[in-house]
Design an enzyme around this catalytic site. Sequence first.
Site, PDB file in Angstrom:
ATOM      1  NE  ARG A 101      -3.929   0.566   1.896  1.00  0.00           N
ATOM      2  CZ  ARG A 101      -5.183   0.741   2.344  1.00  0.00           C
ATOM      3  NH1 ARG A 101      -5.418   1.596   3.330  1.00  0.00           N
ATOM      4  NH2 ARG A 101      -6.185   0.077   1.821  1.00  0.00           N
ATOM      5  CG  HIS A 128      -8.503   0.100  -2.944  1.00  0.00           C
ATOM      6  ND1 HIS A 128      -7.790  -1.026  -2.561  1.00  0.00           N
ATOM      7  CD2 HIS A 128      -9.147   0.533  -1.823  1.00  0.00           C
ATOM      8  CE1 HIS A 128      -7.998  -1.245  -1.268  1.00  0.00           C
ATOM      9  NE2 HIS A 128      -8.806  -0.328  -0.803  1.00  0.00           N
ATOM     10  CD  GLN A 131     -13.158  -1.477  -0.895  1.00  0.00           C
ATOM     11  OE1 GLN A 131     -12.374  -1.355   0.025  1.00  0.00           O
ATOM     12  NE2 GLN A 131     -14.383  -1.958  -0.715  1.00  0.00           N
TER      13      GLN A 131
HETATM   14  N1   CP Z   1     -11.420   0.169   2.323  1.00  0.00           N
HETATM   15  C1   CP Z   1     -10.159   0.060   2.759  1.00  0.00           C
HETATM   16  O1   CP Z   1      -9.227  -0.220   2.011  1.00  0.00           O
HETATM   17  O2   CP Z   1     -10.009   0.255   4.098  1.00  0.00           O
HETATM   18  P1   CP Z   1      -8.638   0.412   4.895  1.00  0.00           P
HETATM   19  O3   CP Z   1      -8.027   1.726   4.463  1.00  0.00           O
HETATM   20  O4   CP Z   1      -9.037   0.417   6.333  1.00  0.00           O
HETATM   21  O5   CP Z   1      -7.727  -0.723   4.554  1.00  0.00           O
HETATM   22  N1  NVA Z   2      -9.820   6.836  -1.772  1.00  0.00           N
HETATM   23  C1  NVA Z   2      -9.532   6.421  -0.415  1.00  0.00           C
HETATM   24  C2  NVA Z   2      -9.812   4.973  -0.226  1.00  0.00           C
HETATM   25  C3  NVA Z   2      -9.655   4.486   1.182  1.00  0.00           C
HETATM   26  C4  NVA Z   2      -9.861   3.010   1.302  1.00  0.00           C
HETATM   27  C5  NVA Z   2      -8.083   6.757  -0.071  1.00  0.00           C
HETATM   28  O1  NVA Z   2      -7.225   6.565  -0.932  1.00  0.00           O
HETATM   29  O2  NVA Z   2      -7.818   7.211   1.045  1.00  0.00           O
END
Ligand code: CP
Ligand code: NVA
Length: 299
Positions: A101, A128, A131
């Site tokens: 990440r 993502h 997700q």
């Molecule tokens: N939706 C999601 O990726 O959540 P986190 O940021 O908590 O991992």
């Molecule tokens: N768009 C958001 C998603 C969080 C899961 C971010 O990048 O913070």
Amino acid sequence: MKHLLSLETLPQADFKQILQSAGEFKKNRGNSTSQPLAGQTWALIFAKSSTRTRVSFETGIRELGGNAMFLNANDLQLGRGEPIQDTARVLGRMIHGAIIRTYAQKDVETFAAFSKIPTINALTDDEHPCQILADIMTFEEKKGSISGKVVAFIGDGACNVPLSWIFAADKMGFELRIAAPASLQPGQDILRRAGGKISCTTDIEAAAKGADLLYTDVWVSMGKEAEARDRLKILAGFQINRRLLQCANPAAMVMHCLPAYRGNEIDAETFEDHADTIFTQAENRLHVQKAILNWAVSS
Ligand code: CP
Ligand code: NVA
């Protein structure tokens, strides 16, 4: 060698295979003796905060027989300037897979190329993928195939979550409408690359009209905190609420990838009305990611 770096590069057959296998992992949880990660160590290298992604991957790796190692990117020499290419070549000689990440999509791609171990994108500024796989699994559990359905994304149309929705649309055969302020719409280049039936508008009601799924994400993504004040102003009105829901298909689902900021991208009432769906989405991260891990290590 299989990597999940982006939905753009995930072949359609693999997309569908992961979704099907996720359903099986969900059904068989607790009763399966399959341990495809036995003897393996997988690292989670995270440069941004996480609740769902971290816990679901750590749990999933253990349930598949592997060991999970969480590494805060800032605690590594990476945080003091060691190149990603060198970090990748070191870890590639020690561990069996990596879940990353971070900010730049290119960093995940570089890590995959240099480490030569399966690498999974756990969120970058551009995508993502885990997700959206879990979201589609959640939709299909309740409504059957998403093919031919209408998905409306309301909010920041230029962040990672809508961009992964864009790359899923053509592969899964649904129509995607993005309602976002003019300055937060996806780039033309991305839309051209993705193909499929995708439209962008600033009119949230037009986007929601007859939609089978209304979806939103935070207004201030991780890394955009310096823009928070401006974003809150620009995005005011791009909210999923009961009034907007009246434009949608009466049986429409409402989804949120979480974390949710009530009063911004969604109102508290609509969030609670659809909490069961939203927390099923969160749960399905576990099942879908076990399917991704299994896919990544299978030939
Ligand atoms: N939706 C999601 O990726 O959540 P986190 O940021 O908590 O991992
Ligand atoms: N768009 C958001 C998603 C969080 C899961 C971010 O990048 O913070």
